[in-house]
Design a protein around this motif. Structure first.
Motif, PDB file in Angstrom:
ATOM      1  N   ALA A  35     -11.169  90.464  54.149  1.00 55.61           N
ATOM      2  CA  ALA A  35     -11.461  91.742  53.275  1.00 55.61           C
ATOM      3  C   ALA A  35     -10.577  92.585  52.654  1.00 55.61           C
ATOM      4  CB  ALA A  35     -12.677  92.644  53.933  1.00 55.61           C
ATOM      5  N   ILE A  36      -9.405  92.962  53.479  1.00 54.37           N
ATOM      6  CA  ILE A  36      -8.039  93.802  52.979  1.00 54.37           C
ATOM      7  C   ILE A  36      -7.403  92.968  52.181  1.00 54.37           C
ATOM      8  CG2 ILE A  36      -6.258  94.843  53.979  1.00 54.37           C
ATOM      9  CD1 ILE A  36      -7.692  95.514  56.508  1.00 54.37           C
ATOM     10  N   THR A  55      -1.175  96.365  63.097  1.00 52.12           N
ATOM     11  CA  THR A  55      -2.479  95.940  62.640  1.00 52.12           C
ATOM     12  C   THR A  55      -3.218  96.211  64.023  1.00 52.12           C
ATOM     13  OG1 THR A  55      -2.285  93.600  63.397  1.00 52.12           O
ATOM     14  CG2 THR A  55      -1.972  94.180  61.157  1.00 52.12           C
ATOM     15  N   GLY A  56      -4.451  96.133  64.081  1.00 52.66           N
ATOM     16  CA  GLY A  56      -5.208  96.271  65.193  1.00 52.66           C
ATOM     17  C   GLY A  56      -6.850  96.462  65.064  1.00 52.66           C
ATOM     18  N   ILE A  65      -7.712  97.718  61.195  1.00 54.54           N
ATOM     19  CA  ILE A  65      -6.902  98.648  60.697  1.00 54.54           C
ATOM     20  C   ILE A  65      -5.580  97.807  60.225  1.00 54.54           C
ATOM     21  CG2 ILE A  65      -5.441 100.642  60.531  1.00 54.54           C
ATOM     22  CD1 ILE A  65      -7.552 101.802  62.461  1.00 54.54           C
ATOM     23  N   GLU A  66      -4.924  97.802  59.066  1.00 57.24           N
ATOM     24  CA  GLU A  66      -3.571  97.311  58.761  1.00 57.24           C
ATOM     25  C   GLU A  66      -2.931  98.502  57.947  1.00 57.24           C
ATOM     26  OE1 GLU A  66      -4.108  93.743  56.652  1.00 57.24           O
ATOM     27  OE2 GLU A  66      -4.740  92.520  58.013  1.00 57.24           O
ATOM     28  N   ALA A  67      -1.694  98.684  58.454  1.00 56.32           N
ATOM     29  CA  ALA A  67      -0.798  99.670  57.511  1.00 56.32           C
ATOM     30  C   ALA A  67       0.384  98.587  56.806  1.00 56.32           C
ATOM     31  CB  ALA A  67      -0.329 100.403  58.544  1.00 56.32           C
ATOM     32  N   TYR A  68       0.509  99.071  55.629  1.00 59.00           N
ATOM     33  CA  TYR A  68       1.549  98.263  54.848  1.00 59.00           C
ATOM     34  C   TYR A  68       2.535  99.415  54.393  1.00 59.00           C
ATOM     35  CZ  TYR A  68      -0.992  94.015  55.107  1.00 59.00           C
ATOM     36  OH  TYR A  68      -1.892  92.898  55.720  1.00 59.00           O
ATOM     37  N   SER A  81      -8.425 100.229  56.352  1.00 54.38           N
ATOM     38  CA  SER A  81      -9.269 100.109  57.523  1.00 54.38           C
ATOM     39  C   SER A  81     -10.868  99.279  57.030  1.00 54.38           C
ATOM     40  CB  SER A  81      -9.621 101.415  58.130  1.00 54.38           C
ATOM     41  OG  SER A  81     -10.350 102.350  57.077  1.00 54.38           O
ATOM     42  N   TYR A  82     -11.231  98.296  57.547  1.00 53.27           N
ATOM     43  CA  TYR A  82     -12.230  97.835  57.239  1.00 53.27           C
ATOM     44  C   TYR A  82     -13.335  97.912  58.193  1.00 53.27           C
ATOM     45  CZ  TYR A  82     -15.190  93.451  57.465  1.00 53.27           C
ATOM     46  OH  TYR A  82     -16.378  92.757  57.520  1.00 53.27           O
TER      47      TYR A  82
END
Length: 116
Positions: A35-36, A55-56, A65-68, A81-82
């Motif tokens: 989805a992200i 991520t986590g 959650i993923e941060a970039y 965040s999904y």
């Protein structure tokens, strides 16, 4: 008879815990990554141009959650965040942070997508 009830209850509790872990762990991560990635593609983010920070899965809320950071906008941190239960497009929420404060508008190269 009491031993049988205890054994059955133990199996139900262990089975339920295992199902909850699998559902909120690996399955949520797989759904979230897809989805992200779709959301980032819709934002026209060059996926080869991003650096993953963390991520986590939050097991209590079931949110992935993923941060970039992108090379094109290295000052801002993009936190995706999904949640399958979200009402936002793609079930993804985006938070853009810079120095501990949320960024919006012209300060952001890749803004949030709006519902069409």
């Amino acid at each position: 008879m009491k031993k049988m009830i205890i054994i059955v209850l133990s199996l139900v509790i262990i089975g339920g815990g295992l199902w909850y872990y699998i559902y909120n762990g690996p399955m949520k991560e797989k759904e979230g990554k897809k989805a992200i990635e779709e959301y980032m593609t819709a934002q026209n983010v060059n996926l080869q141009d991003v650096t993953e920070l963390r991520t986590g899965v939050d097991f209590l809320s079931g949110v992935y959650i993923e941060a970039y950071v992108t090379n094109a906008d290295s000052e801002n941190e993009y936190i995706y965040s999904y949640s399958r239960n979200s009402e936002k497009p793609y079930d993804v929420n985006l938070l853009v942070m810079k120095d501990g404060s949320e960024q919006t508008g012209k300060n952001v190269k890749y803004p949030k997508l709006t519902r069409e």
